[in-house]
Scaffold this active site. Structure first.
Site, PDB file in Angstrom:
ATOM      1  CG  HIS A 159      -2.030  -1.129   1.185  1.00  0.00           C
ATOM      2  ND1 HIS A 159      -3.044  -1.089   2.188  1.00  0.00           N
ATOM      3  CD2 HIS A 159      -2.489  -1.976  -0.106  1.00  0.00           C
ATOM      4  CE1 HIS A 159      -3.902  -2.038   1.791  1.00  0.00           C
ATOM      5  NE2 HIS A 159      -3.300  -2.514   0.210  1.00  0.00           N
ATOM      6  CD  GLU A 162      -4.365  -2.768   6.141  1.00  0.00           C
ATOM      7  OE1 GLU A 162      -5.357  -3.142   6.698  1.00  0.00           O
ATOM      8  OE2 GLU A 162      -4.777  -3.133   4.672  1.00  0.00           O
ATOM      9  CD  GLU A 174      -5.825   0.304   3.155  1.00  0.00           C
ATOM     10  OE1 GLU A 174      -5.576   0.506   4.228  1.00  0.00           O
ATOM     11  OE2 GLU A 174      -6.288  -0.522   2.283  1.00  0.00           O
ATOM     12  CG  ASP A 183      -3.738  -6.775   6.821  1.00  0.00           C
ATOM     13  OD1 ASP A 183      -3.334  -7.985   6.937  1.00  0.00           O
ATOM     14  OD2 ASP A 183      -4.562  -6.310   6.044  1.00  0.00           O
ATOM     15  CD  GLU A 201      -6.889  -8.153   7.962  1.00  0.00           C
ATOM     16  OE1 GLU A 201      -7.414  -7.016   8.484  1.00  0.00           O
ATOM     17  OE2 GLU A 201      -6.942  -7.936   6.632  1.00  0.00           O
TER      18      GLU A 201
HETATM   19  C1  2PG Z   1      -6.441  -5.732   3.500  1.00  0.00           C
HETATM   20  C2  2PG Z   1      -6.866  -4.829   2.489  1.00  0.00           C
HETATM   21  C3  2PG Z   1      -7.850  -3.438   2.946  1.00  0.00           C
HETATM   22  P1  2PG Z   1      -6.317  -4.769  -0.079  1.00  0.00           P
HETATM   23  O1  2PG Z   1      -5.516  -6.375   3.000  1.00  0.00           O
HETATM   24  O2  2PG Z   1      -7.280  -6.125   4.386  1.00  0.00           O
HETATM   25  O3  2PG Z   1      -7.161  -2.894   3.884  1.00  0.00           O
HETATM   26  O4  2PG Z   1      -6.110  -4.377   1.404  1.00  0.00           O
HETATM   27  O5  2PG Z   1      -7.621  -4.253  -0.608  1.00  0.00           O
HETATM   28  O6  2PG Z   1      -5.324  -4.082  -0.946  1.00  0.00           O
HETATM   29  O7  2PG Z   1      -6.227  -6.393  -0.138  1.00  0.00           O
HETATM   30 MG    MG Z   2      -5.911  -7.637   4.792  1.00  0.00          MG
END
Ligand code: 2PG
Ligand code: MG
Length: 421
Positions: free
Chosen positions: A165, A174, A215, A253, A296
């Protein structure tokens, strides 16, 4: 009430690349519009996003084929159908595609029709979307479970992001502020944003960049370890005047499939290649030190063994995202193998509203938490996921703290609260 017209168009998603918007008109005159999001770090088993692969438009990532599939194929099969039978409509869409991953017509085409139909029908029945979803899918009112009070989901807001990201940030994708306080949604949103602002000041003081990633979370460069962002968020909670571990904590995450290579985990920022067991030790040390709320995708979607081992040792909920991709069969497998306690819910991973709701209901039956989530790469201004979260009684929604396509979700949440009061 019948579907009278279905019309799709190509729109732009948050990353400046195309997505699909669908407008469904009913014979009652009600119109529902929905747009479809997609991820940057998608799980391998997600429903398929159909791209044009025409190199002359958007580097191949145009969505005119998906738009055509709605306008020329899917519209033909759903026009005239009973709009109040969402399950039959979604089954028809799935049958028309005929593939496991909706790769023939594209989940981006199919989901747009599915969501727009639900929204049009809710409008036609003069119901809020979350009320309509409860009604059409016969969802036991979450209010019944919570002593008469409808539970509104709490923010899980990504405050620091790396991985796929953002460039040159952390290996883990994350670092999330997870609000844990049970209070009005409006207050929770306010607390989350105040902590975000406090974090901005801390990063500035520390001489770090306050540029943001996909994000709307901060994506500071040059963070030499994957632990520091946890400390920053804990500090921000305190500086904003709240108590870490009481009002809010940190959810992680890792999106670990993205740094999994040949059975090992490569942490580039730390210049380390770890075995799954070493990675687990690193995580477990954190859970004793910080007010963590959930984990996560801490291991790769191909590393089911370690998911199971980790769950036994974890003191907090283990959330499956890439592992289960909002898929009923994979969720059932996760339940059977005892690898998680919660599932991230993304409409576009499933590809229809019905499959998404079925996944939430299966989770509810097994006391799995459901966490409806935004997407990293191509989010849109659609707020369906918030109504879904309210309808199924989710504990949290995962949405970034800034940028229009994120804050519209929190604005919808606060609107629902105002309407309920
Ligand atoms: C995740 C998502 C959202 P992405 O992994 O949870 O934060 O990312 O949409 O890039 O899969
Ligand atoms: Mg995820």
């Amino acid at each position: 009430m019948k579907i009278a017209r279905v019309l799709a168009r190509e729109i732009l998603a948050s990353g400046g690349m195309p997505s699909v918007e669908v407008k469904v008109t009913l014979d009652s005159g009600a119109v529902g519009v929905a747009s479809v999001s997609y991820g940057a770090s998608a799980g391998s088993k997600e429903a398929a996003v159909l791209h044009d692969w025409d190199k002359h438009r958007y580097g191949g990532k145009g969505m005119l084929k998906a738009v055509d599939n709605v306008n020329n194929i899917l519209s033909q099969v759903v026009v005239g159908m009973d709009a109040e039978d969402q399950r039959a409509i979604d089954e028809t869409l799935i049958r028309e595609d005929g593939t496991e991953k909706k790769s023939n017509l594209g989940a981006n085409a199919i989901l747009g029709v599915s969501m727009a139909t639900a929204r049009a029908t809710a409008i036609s029945q003069n119901l809020a979307l979350h009320q309509y979803l409860q009604k059409v899918f016969n969802i036991p009112l979450p209010a019944e479970k919570t002593g008469g009070k409808l539970r509104l989901p709490k923010p899980m807001a990504v405050l620091i992001e790396g991985g796929k990201h953002a460039d040159n940030s952390t290996d883990l994708q994350e670092y999330i502020l997870a609000v844990t306080r049970e209070q009005a949604a409006k207050k929770n949103v306010q607390m989350m944003e105040e902590i975000y602002q406090a974090l901005k000041n801390i990063l500035k003081r520390d001489g770090r960049s306050i540029n943001v990633g996909n994000e709307g979370a901060f994506a500071p460069e040059g963070i030499a370890d994957n632990e520091l962002p946890i400390k920053y968020i804990v500090q921000a909670i305190g500086e904003a005047g709240y108590e870490a571990g009481v009002d809010a904590g940190v959810a992680l995450d890792a999106a670990a499939s993205e740094f999994y290579k040949d059975g090992k985990y490569e942490l580039k920022t730390e210049n380390k290649i770890l075995s799954a067991s070493e990675l687990m030790d690193m995580y477990l040390a954190w859970q004793d030190q910080y007010p963590l709320v959930s984990w996560e995708d801490m291991f790769s979607e191909f590393d089911w063994d370690y998911w199971a081992k980790f769950k036994v040792k974890s003191k907090i909920p283990v959330v499956a995202d890439d592992l289960t991709v909002t898929n009923v069969a994979l969720l059932q497998k996760a339940i059977n193998h005892k690898v998680a306690d919660a599932i991230l819910i993304k409409l576009n991973q499933a590809g229809t509203v019905t499959e998404t709701v079925d996944c939430c209901l299966l989770a509810n039956q097994h006391n799995f938490l459901t966490i409806p989530s935004h997407r990293g790469g191509g989010e849109t201004n659609d707020t369906f996921l918030v109504d879904l979260a309210v309808a199924v009684g989710s504990q949290w929604i995962k949405v970034g703290p800034t940028r229009g396509e994120r804050v519209c979700k929190y604005n919808r949440l606060m609107e629902i609260e105002e309407q309920l009061n």
